[in-house]
Design a protein around this motif. Structure first.
Motif, PDB file in Angstrom:
ATOM      1  N   UNK A 143     -61.725  36.711 -28.614  1.00  0.00           N
ATOM      2  CA  UNK A 143     -60.588  37.155 -29.542  1.00  0.00           C
ATOM      3  C   UNK A 143     -61.571  37.152 -31.247  1.00  0.00           C
ATOM      4  N   UNK A 144     -61.986  38.163 -30.890  1.00  0.00           N
ATOM      5  CA  UNK A 144     -62.686  37.811 -32.562  1.00  0.00           C
ATOM      6  C   UNK A 144     -62.145  38.006 -33.788  1.00  0.00           C
ATOM      7  N   UNK A 145     -60.971  38.478 -33.760  1.00  0.00           N
ATOM      8  CA  UNK A 145     -60.198  38.366 -35.385  1.00  0.00           C
ATOM      9  C   UNK A 145     -59.949  37.191 -35.740  1.00  0.00           C
ATOM     10  N   UNK A 146     -59.240  36.965 -34.748  1.00  0.00           N
ATOM     11  CA  UNK A 146     -58.795  34.912 -34.404  1.00  0.00           C
ATOM     12  C   UNK A 146     -60.192  34.804 -35.045  1.00  0.00           C
ATOM     13  N   UNK A 147     -60.987  34.139 -34.693  1.00  0.00           N
ATOM     14  CA  UNK A 147     -62.141  33.763 -34.580  1.00  0.00           C
ATOM     15  C   UNK A 147     -62.704  33.905 -35.826  1.00  0.00           C
TER      16      UNK A 147
END
Ligand code: NAP
Length: 250
Positions: A143-147
């Motif tokens: 989850x690149x955008x979330x983290x």
């Protein structure tokens, strides 16, 4: 009694936090896009204590809506920014990646900037808290955008803490990092070390009362967080193979 605003109070952690402040007798501003849920909070609370304001934090007009709410409440002492969402997105679907940037990062900036200037320019005391995540500790490939947006929230808030010193403003900042909490966010899935939303909310209210700078919700996540901070990046990247079964975690 204090004036408190919870941005993202229609469900989950934000709703629980808003309800604690309502029980404590505070005047509470509640926001979110789902008007029927804000109306429900008003209906089930003592008359005149709850101030609903429907707005989408990703709209360019979000700060104006927040200003309108503060005006109706006659000021604000504490604001918790709880609006946010997360998606695993190993396929890198662009709208999912960018949507999280709009809500978690840009939405937070819209609200934080307005509040900071409101308190600082008027010489008022204020307290801004934001719900980041333990997902901000290490960059998560599932989850690149979330983290990354959760890291952004934490880092931005920390920068505002130093800015308060630079501008000689009496503004406190609290960064909150939960692990898993049983809200709509995890879509009814069962993860280890998940805590009840009521428990998370009580810990958040306590951290704000104690003017904590940063708090990891749940001791087990705090311990894991310490270990995560020690992991070297090459080892972290190599460990990506263990995340393969969790491509659709949330
Ligand atoms: N639950 C967990 O395991 C967990 C773990 C770590 C961090 N967190 C963080 O905790 C925060 C709260 O999440 P939750 O677990 O309480 O989930 P939730 O029940 O889904 O609550 C999310 C809240 O964000 C609001 N929101 C979402 N998009 C919005 C938008 N565009 N404009 C305005 N408000 C918006 C929602 O209101 P509307 O839909 O009505 O607009 C809702 O009130 C999030 O920032 C999340 O990243 C959660």
């Amino acid at each position: 009694m204090k004036n408190v605003i919870v941005v993202g109070a229609t469900s989950g952690i934000g709703r629980e936090v808003a309800e604690i402040y309502i029980r404590q007798g505070c005047r509470v501003g509640v926001t979110g896009r789902r008007k029927y849920l804000l109306d429900e909070i008003v209906r089930t609370s003592p008359a005149g204590q709850v101030f609903p304001q429907v707005f989408d934090v990703s709209a360019e007009t979000a700060a104006e809506s927040l200003a309108e709410l503060v005006e109706r409440m006659g000021g604000v002492d504490i604001c918790l920014y709880s609006s946010g969402y997360g998606h695993t997105n190993t396929a890198l679907e662009p709208s999912l990646e960018l949507g999280q940037v709009d809500v978690n990062a840009k939405g937070f900036v819209r609200c934080a900037v307005w509040l900071f200037n409101y308190w600082a320019d008027k010489g008022l005391k204020g307290h801004l808290a934001v719900i980041s995540s333990v997902a901000s500790i290490l960059p998560l490939g599932v989850c690149p955008s979330y983290s990354a947006t959760k890291k952004f929230e934490a880092f931005y808030a920390q920068a505002l803490r130093q800015l308060a010193v630079i501008r000689d403003a009496d503004i406190s900042i609290t960064v909150i990092k939960p692990g898993f909490v049983d809200t709509d966010f995890i879509h009814g899935r069962h993860f280890p070390m998940t805590i009840r939303r009521g428990k998370a909310a009580a810990k958040i209210v306590r951290a704000i009362r104690r003017r904590k700078k940063s708090v990891v919700i749940d001791g087990r996540w705090a311990a894991l967080g310490l270990v995560m901070r020690l992991v070297p990046f090459p080892l972290w990247n190599w460990g990506g193979r263990f995340f393969r079964p969790y491509k659709d975690m949330f």
